[in-house]
Design a protein around this motif. Structure first.
Motif, PDB file in Angstrom:
ATOM      1  N   ASP A   1      35.302 -20.618 -10.667  1.00  0.00           N
ATOM      2  CA  ASP A   1      36.679 -21.112 -10.603  1.00  0.00           C
ATOM      3  C   ASP A   1      37.182 -21.535 -11.984  1.00  0.00           C
ATOM      4  OD1 ASP A   1      36.856 -20.617  -7.891  1.00  0.00           O
ATOM      5  OD2 ASP A   1      36.236 -22.645  -7.334  1.00  0.00           O
ATOM      6  N   VAL A   2      36.302 -22.091 -12.794  1.00  0.00           N
ATOM      7  CA  VAL A   2      36.682 -22.444 -14.170  1.00  0.00           C
ATOM      8  C   VAL A   2      37.028 -21.160 -14.924  1.00  0.00           C
ATOM      9  CG1 VAL A   2      35.908 -23.479 -16.342  1.00  0.00           C
ATOM     10  CG2 VAL A   2      35.254 -24.533 -14.160  1.00  0.00           C
TER      11      VAL A   2
ATOM     12  N   ASN B   1      43.894 -31.233 -14.944  1.00  0.00           N
ATOM     13  CA  ASN B   1      43.634 -29.795 -14.831  1.00  0.00           C
ATOM     14  C   ASN B   1      42.977 -29.428 -13.510  1.00  0.00           C
ATOM     15  OD1 ASN B   1      44.590 -29.631 -17.437  1.00  0.00           O
ATOM     16  ND2 ASN B   1      42.668 -29.035 -18.343  1.00  0.00           N
ATOM     17  N   TRP B   2      42.349 -30.413 -12.849  1.00  0.00           N
ATOM     18  CA  TRP B   2      41.598 -30.153 -11.631  1.00  0.00           C
ATOM     19  C   TRP B   2      41.933 -31.183 -10.555  1.00  0.00           C
ATOM     20  CZ3 TRP B   2      39.259 -25.656 -11.026  1.00  0.00           C
ATOM     21  CH2 TRP B   2      38.986 -24.917 -12.166  1.00  0.00           C
TER      22      TRP B   2
ATOM     23  N   ARG C   1      31.791 -24.948  -4.888  1.00  0.00           N
ATOM     24  CA  ARG C   1      32.202 -26.300  -5.253  1.00  0.00           C
ATOM     25  C   ARG C   1      31.050 -27.263  -4.981  1.00  0.00           C
ATOM     26  NH1 ARG C   1      37.697 -29.422  -3.795  1.00  0.00           N
ATOM     27  NH2 ARG C   1      37.003 -31.506  -4.382  1.00  0.00           N
TER      28      ARG C   1
ATOM     29  N   TYR D   1      39.608 -33.129  -7.489  1.00  0.00           N
ATOM     30  CA  TYR D   1      38.229 -33.341  -7.918  1.00  0.00           C
ATOM     31  C   TYR D   1      38.133 -34.704  -8.594  1.00  0.00           C
ATOM     32  CZ  TYR D   1      37.265 -28.371  -7.261  1.00  0.00           C
ATOM     33  OH  TYR D   1      37.094 -27.120  -6.727  1.00  0.00           O
TER      34      TYR D   1
ATOM     35  N   LYS E   1      40.521 -19.806 -14.658  1.00  0.00           N
ATOM     36  CA  LYS E   1      41.584 -20.508 -15.398  1.00  0.00           C
ATOM     37  C   LYS E   1      41.892 -19.816 -16.722  1.00  0.00           C
ATOM     38  CE  LYS E   1      42.328 -24.550 -13.127  1.00  0.00           C
ATOM     39  NZ  LYS E   1      43.492 -25.397 -13.060  1.00  0.00           N
TER      40      LYS E   1
ATOM     41  N   PRO F   1      34.339 -28.268  -9.861  1.00  0.00           N
ATOM     42  CA  PRO F   1      34.602 -26.876  -9.477  1.00  0.00           C
ATOM     43  C   PRO F   1      33.449 -25.953  -9.831  1.00  0.00           C
ATOM     44  CG  PRO F   1      35.811 -27.444 -11.470  1.00  0.00           C
ATOM     45  CD  PRO F   1      35.182 -28.716 -10.976  1.00  0.00           C
TER      46      PRO F   1
END
Length: 113
Positions: free
Chosen positions: A53-54, A75-76, A45, A79, A57, A49
């Motif tokens: 981590d993306v 979506n995040w 991070r 953040y 998804k 992200p």
């Protein structure tokens, strides 16, 4: 003059950050050019992200391209909102394909343990 110096320092910092990470040679120039490395790292991070981590998804490449141009902060959660970026579709698709390739690499690492 100050803006020029600041811009040069920012770009130099982004280039150093991109070199320090594990980017493929065809992706490194793109993530540097579009300043992706200012907020994202491959597997940690930063402001945004990690790319790994993306990848988790399981967005399609097309969805990632869409989100680059029109991010959805919902979506995040946790953040700061990402700014919309104007990345040509061809370049965005290359970046998206690479991001999604990280999911397979992550699974392979998990199986070795």
């Amino acid at each position: 003059m100050k803006k020029t110096i600041f811009s040069a320092l920012l770009l130099a910092g982004l280039a150093i950050n991109a070199k320090a990470q594990d980017f493929p040679e065809d992706i490194k120039p793109l993530v540097t050019k579009y300043a992706c490395t200012a907020c994202h790292k491959v597997d940690a991070r930063l402001v945004g992200p990690a790319y790994t981590d993306v990848a988790k998804k399981k967005y399609t490449n097309e969805k990632i391209v869409e989100l680059i141009g029109a991010p959805k902060p919902s979506n995040w959660p946790g953040y700061p909102p990402m700014a919309a970026l104007k990345v040509p579709k061809e370049d965005a698709m290359k970046i998206a394909g690479w991001i999604n390739s990280l999911a397979a690499k992550s699974k392979a690492k998990g199986k070795k343990s």
